[in-house]
Design a protein around this motif. Sequence first.
Motif, PDB file in Angstrom:
ATOM      1  N   GLY A 112       0.793  -1.227   0.000  1.00 41.04           N
ATOM      2  CA  GLY A 112       0.000   0.000   0.000  1.00 41.04           C
ATOM      3  C   GLY A 112       0.826   1.277   0.000  1.00 41.04           C
ATOM      4  N   ALA A 113       2.125   1.149  -0.226  1.00 35.24           N
ATOM      5  CA  ALA A 113       3.002   2.325  -0.231  1.00 35.24           C
ATOM      6  C   ALA A 113       2.885   3.121  -1.531  1.00 35.24           C
ATOM      7  CB  ALA A 113       4.452   1.907  -0.002  1.00 35.24           C
ATOM      8  N   THR A 114       2.462   2.453  -2.607  1.00 37.72           N
ATOM      9  CA  THR A 114       2.264   3.125  -3.900  1.00 37.72           C
ATOM     10  C   THR A 114       0.986   2.598  -4.538  1.00 37.72           C
ATOM     11  OG1 THR A 114       3.423   1.506  -5.291  1.00 37.72           O
ATOM     12  CG2 THR A 114       4.782   3.232  -4.269  1.00 37.72           C
ATOM     13  N   LYS A 115       0.557   3.275  -5.588  1.00 34.64           N
ATOM     14  CA  LYS A 115      -0.625   2.845  -6.339  1.00 34.64           C
ATOM     15  C   LYS A 115      -0.237   2.288  -7.711  1.00 34.64           C
ATOM     16  CE  LYS A 115      -3.719   5.875  -3.956  1.00 34.64           C
ATOM     17  NZ  LYS A 115      -4.553   7.005  -3.902  1.00 34.64           N
ATOM     18  N   TRP A 116       1.049   2.120  -7.934  1.00 38.93           N
ATOM     19  CA  TRP A 116       1.567   1.640  -9.221  1.00 38.93           C
ATOM     20  C   TRP A 116       2.264   0.309  -9.005  1.00 38.93           C
ATOM     21  CZ3 TRP A 116       6.641   1.580 -11.687  1.00 38.93           C
ATOM     22  CH2 TRP A 116       6.588   1.436 -13.075  1.00 38.93           C
ATOM     23  N   LYS A 117       1.819  -0.721  -9.720  1.00 37.34           N
ATOM     24  CA  LYS A 117       2.296  -2.084  -9.473  1.00 37.34           C
ATOM     25  C   LYS A 117       3.741  -2.295  -9.907  1.00 37.34           C
ATOM     26  CE  LYS A 117       0.526  -6.716  -9.608  1.00 37.34           C
ATOM     27  NZ  LYS A 117      -0.697  -7.451  -9.743  1.00 37.34           N
ATOM     28  N   LYS A 118       4.031  -2.061 -11.162  1.00 34.49           N
ATOM     29  CA  LYS A 118       5.365  -2.248 -11.733  1.00 34.49           C
ATOM     30  C   LYS A 118       5.283  -1.912 -13.214  1.00 34.49           C
ATOM     31  CE  LYS A 118       4.688  -7.266 -12.022  1.00 34.49           C
ATOM     32  NZ  LYS A 118       5.282  -8.541 -11.603  1.00 34.49           N
ATOM     33  N   PRO A 119       6.443  -1.850 -13.901  1.00 37.62           N
ATOM     34  CA  PRO A 119       6.384  -1.559 -15.339  1.00 37.62           C
ATOM     35  C   PRO A 119       5.493  -2.569 -16.064  1.00 37.62           C
ATOM     36  CG  PRO A 119       8.640  -1.394 -14.551  1.00 37.62           C
ATOM     37  CD  PRO A 119       7.820  -1.979 -13.422  1.00 37.62           C
ATOM     38  N   VAL A 120       4.734  -2.071 -17.006  1.00 34.67           N
ATOM     39  CA  VAL A 120       3.814  -2.949 -17.731  1.00 34.67           C
ATOM     40  C   VAL A 120       4.584  -4.025 -18.495  1.00 34.67           C
ATOM     41  CG1 VAL A 120       3.532  -1.605 -19.871  1.00 34.67           C
ATOM     42  CG2 VAL A 120       1.615  -2.965 -18.983  1.00 34.67           C
ATOM     43  N   SER A 121       5.811  -3.729 -18.917  1.00 32.82           N
ATOM     44  CA  SER A 121       6.607  -4.737 -19.633  1.00 32.82           C
ATOM     45  C   SER A 121       6.896  -5.944 -18.740  1.00 32.82           C
ATOM     46  CB  SER A 121       7.914  -4.134 -20.151  1.00 32.82           C
ATOM     47  OG  SER A 121       8.754  -3.745 -19.082  1.00 32.82           O
ATOM     48  N   CYS A 122       7.092  -5.707 -17.452  1.00 36.43           N
ATOM     49  CA  CYS A 122       7.307  -6.808 -16.502  1.00 36.43           C
ATOM     50  C   CYS A 122       6.003  -7.554 -16.241  1.00 36.43           C
ATOM     51  CB  CYS A 122       7.846  -6.267 -15.176  1.00 36.43           C
ATOM     52  SG  CYS A 122       9.390  -5.376 -15.306  1.00 36.43           S
ATOM     53  N   HIS A 123       4.955  -6.797 -16.074  1.00 28.48           N
ATOM     54  CA  HIS A 123       3.639  -7.348 -15.765  1.00 28.48           C
ATOM     55  C   HIS A 123       3.131  -8.232 -16.912  1.00 28.48           C
ATOM     56  CE1 HIS A 123      -0.581  -6.246 -13.981  1.00 28.48           C
ATOM     57  NE2 HIS A 123      -0.214  -7.466 -13.669  1.00 28.48           N
ATOM     58  N   MET A 124       3.467  -7.885 -18.147  1.00 29.43           N
ATOM     59  CA  MET A 124       2.980  -8.628 -19.307  1.00 29.43           C
ATOM     60  C   MET A 124       3.854  -9.822 -19.684  1.00 29.43           C
ATOM     61  SD  MET A 124       1.466  -6.023 -22.160  1.00 29.43           S
ATOM     62  CE  MET A 124       3.022  -5.283 -22.531  1.00 29.43           C
ATOM     63  N   TYR A 125       5.047  -9.927 -19.107  1.00 29.39           N
ATOM     64  CA  TYR A 125       5.951 -10.975 -19.569  1.00 29.39           C
ATOM     65  C   TYR A 125       5.317 -12.355 -19.443  1.00 29.39           C
ATOM     66  CZ  TYR A 125      10.105 -13.196 -21.064  1.00 29.39           C
ATOM     67  OH  TYR A 125      10.967 -13.917 -21.829  1.00 29.39           O
ATOM     68  N   PRO A 126       5.373 -13.197 -20.494  1.00 32.12           N
ATOM     69  CA  PRO A 126       6.264 -13.259 -21.640  1.00 32.12           C
ATOM     70  C   PRO A 126       5.774 -12.548 -22.908  1.00 32.12           C
ATOM     71  CG  PRO A 126       5.009 -15.265 -21.611  1.00 32.12           C
ATOM     72  CD  PRO A 126       4.551 -14.435 -20.420  1.00 32.12           C
ATOM     73  N   VAL A 127       4.782 -11.706 -22.766  1.00 30.91           N
ATOM     74  CA  VAL A 127       4.340 -10.911 -23.918  1.00 30.91           C
ATOM     75  C   VAL A 127       5.218  -9.668 -23.990  1.00 30.91           C
ATOM     76  CG1 VAL A 127       2.439  -9.547 -24.877  1.00 30.91           C
ATOM     77  CG2 VAL A 127       1.967 -11.771 -23.850  1.00 30.91           C
ATOM     78  N   ARG A 128       5.698  -9.389 -25.177  1.00 36.29           N
ATOM     79  CA  ARG A 128       6.500  -8.190 -25.416  1.00 36.29           C
ATOM     80  C   ARG A 128       5.802  -7.355 -26.475  1.00 36.29           C
ATOM     81  NH1 ARG A 128       9.268  -7.127 -21.268  1.00 36.29           N
ATOM     82  NH2 ARG A 128      11.181  -8.237 -20.933  1.00 36.29           N
ATOM     83  N   ILE A 129       5.877  -6.038 -26.298  1.00 33.18           N
ATOM     84  CA  ILE A 129       5.279  -5.152 -27.298  1.00 33.18           C
ATOM     85  C   ILE A 129       6.368  -4.292 -27.917  1.00 33.18           C
ATOM     86  CG2 ILE A 129       3.008  -5.096 -26.212  1.00 33.18           C
ATOM     87  CD1 ILE A 129       3.770  -2.292 -25.175  1.00 33.18           C
ATOM     88  N   ARG A 130       6.122  -3.899 -29.128  1.00 29.52           N
ATOM     89  CA  ARG A 130       7.020  -2.975 -29.826  1.00 29.52           C
ATOM     90  C   ARG A 130       6.147  -1.960 -30.538  1.00 29.52           C
ATOM     91  NH1 ARG A 130      12.373  -4.003 -30.864  1.00 29.52           N
ATOM     92  NH2 ARG A 130      13.241  -2.071 -31.597  1.00 29.52           N
ATOM     93  N   GLU A 131       6.422  -0.708 -30.247  1.00 25.47           N
ATOM     94  CA  GLU A 131       5.650   0.391 -30.840  1.00 25.47           C
ATOM     95  C   GLU A 131       6.249   0.779 -32.194  1.00 25.47           C
ATOM     96  OE1 GLU A 131       2.924   1.591 -29.417  1.00 25.47           O
ATOM     97  OE2 GLU A 131       3.115   0.790 -27.392  1.00 25.47           O
ATOM     98  N   TYR A 132       5.405   0.868 -33.191  1.00 28.48           N
ATOM     99  CA  TYR A 132       5.778   1.370 -34.511  1.00 28.48           C
ATOM    100  C   TYR A 132       4.913   2.591 -34.787  1.00 28.48           C
ATOM    101  CZ  TYR A 132       8.171  -3.100 -35.082  1.00 28.48           C
ATOM    102  OH  TYR A 132       9.000  -4.180 -34.920  1.00 28.48           O
ATOM    103  N   SER A 133       5.209   3.325 -35.822  1.00 29.52           N
ATOM    104  CA  SER A 133       4.461   4.561 -36.082  1.00 29.52           C
ATOM    105  C   SER A 133       2.983   4.300 -36.370  1.00 29.52           C
ATOM    106  CB  SER A 133       5.096   5.353 -37.234  1.00 29.52           C
ATOM    107  OG  SER A 133       5.130   4.567 -38.406  1.00 29.52           O
ATOM    108  N   GLU A 134       2.658   3.217 -37.028  1.00 32.02           N
ATOM    109  CA  GLU A 134       1.277   2.945 -37.433  1.00 32.02           C
ATOM    110  C   GLU A 134       0.572   1.883 -36.588  1.00 32.02           C
ATOM    111  OE1 GLU A 134      -0.337   4.687 -39.879  1.00 32.02           O
ATOM    112  OE2 GLU A 134       1.482   5.912 -39.916  1.00 32.02           O
ATOM    113  N   PHE A 135       1.329   1.089 -35.835  1.00 29.47           N
ATOM    114  CA  PHE A 135       0.720   0.003 -35.071  1.00 29.47           C
ATOM    115  C   PHE A 135       1.633  -0.407 -33.926  1.00 29.47           C
ATOM    116  CE2 PHE A 135       3.350  -2.030 -38.248  1.00 29.47           C
ATOM    117  CZ  PHE A 135       3.930  -3.095 -37.571  1.00 29.47           C
ATOM    118  N   THR A 136       1.082  -1.242 -33.045  1.00 35.81           N
ATOM    119  CA  THR A 136       1.847  -1.838 -31.950  1.00 35.81           C
ATOM    120  C   THR A 136       1.873  -3.343 -32.177  1.00 35.81           C
ATOM    121  OG1 THR A 136       1.141  -0.113 -30.419  1.00 35.81           O
ATOM    122  CG2 THR A 136       1.945  -2.159 -29.443  1.00 35.81           C
ATOM    123  N   ALA A 137       3.068  -3.922 -32.164  1.00 37.45           N
ATOM    124  CA  ALA A 137       3.216  -5.369 -32.311  1.00 37.45           C
ATOM    125  C   ALA A 137       3.148  -6.013 -30.924  1.00 37.45           C
ATOM    126  CB  ALA A 137       4.546  -5.699 -32.976  1.00 37.45           C
TER     127      ALA A 137
END
Length: 189
Positions: A112-137
């Motif tokens: 309860g010390a913060t309201k933010w769990k952790k980076p979304v990249s960690c939370h989603m692992y093993p899913v990885r995202i990559r941002e491109y100009s027109e879409f997100t992979a």
Amino acid sequence: MFQIGKTLISEEIIENDFVCNLTACKGACCVDGDAGAPLDDRETEILVDIYNDVKPFLRAEGIKVIEEEGAFVKGEDGEWETPLVNGSECAYVTFSDKGITKCGLEEAYNAGATKWKKPVSCHMYPVRIREYSEFTAVNYHKWEICDAACSLGEELKVPVYKFVKEALIRKFGEEWYVELEKVAENLPK
């Protein structure tokens, strides 16, 4: 691959099974590798804002690195990431008395010390995202240190996208996830 809105998603997140097995891997994904956890611009600001609240949950080695290098650093690929201790584990990592890696950010959140769990990249692992100009992979990242997680997921019959449901909703929203479930239901086995 299939598309939902402006995301292109690999079918591997539906076809593969996964459930973290920390007793087997000890959280090696937070220790192994050659870079910290990927961060987006908003997350870098959050890390700075919550640092004093998180600090009591961190190891001395992590605090030293964060105070010397900053709450986040620019990686070799030019993207933001968490700093590393000795080029190895994430500076926000702690270890249980059984040697299992834990996230100090998540420990602070759980307490309860913060309201933010952790980076979304960690939370989603093993899913990885990559941002491109027109879409997100949206892709599945297979790593041999997670073989036990793949075996446990297969045993429990939990596909990757269900294992990371909360994180995917956090990143893309509830409607997006409902669409993903529809695709999964209709994907030929």
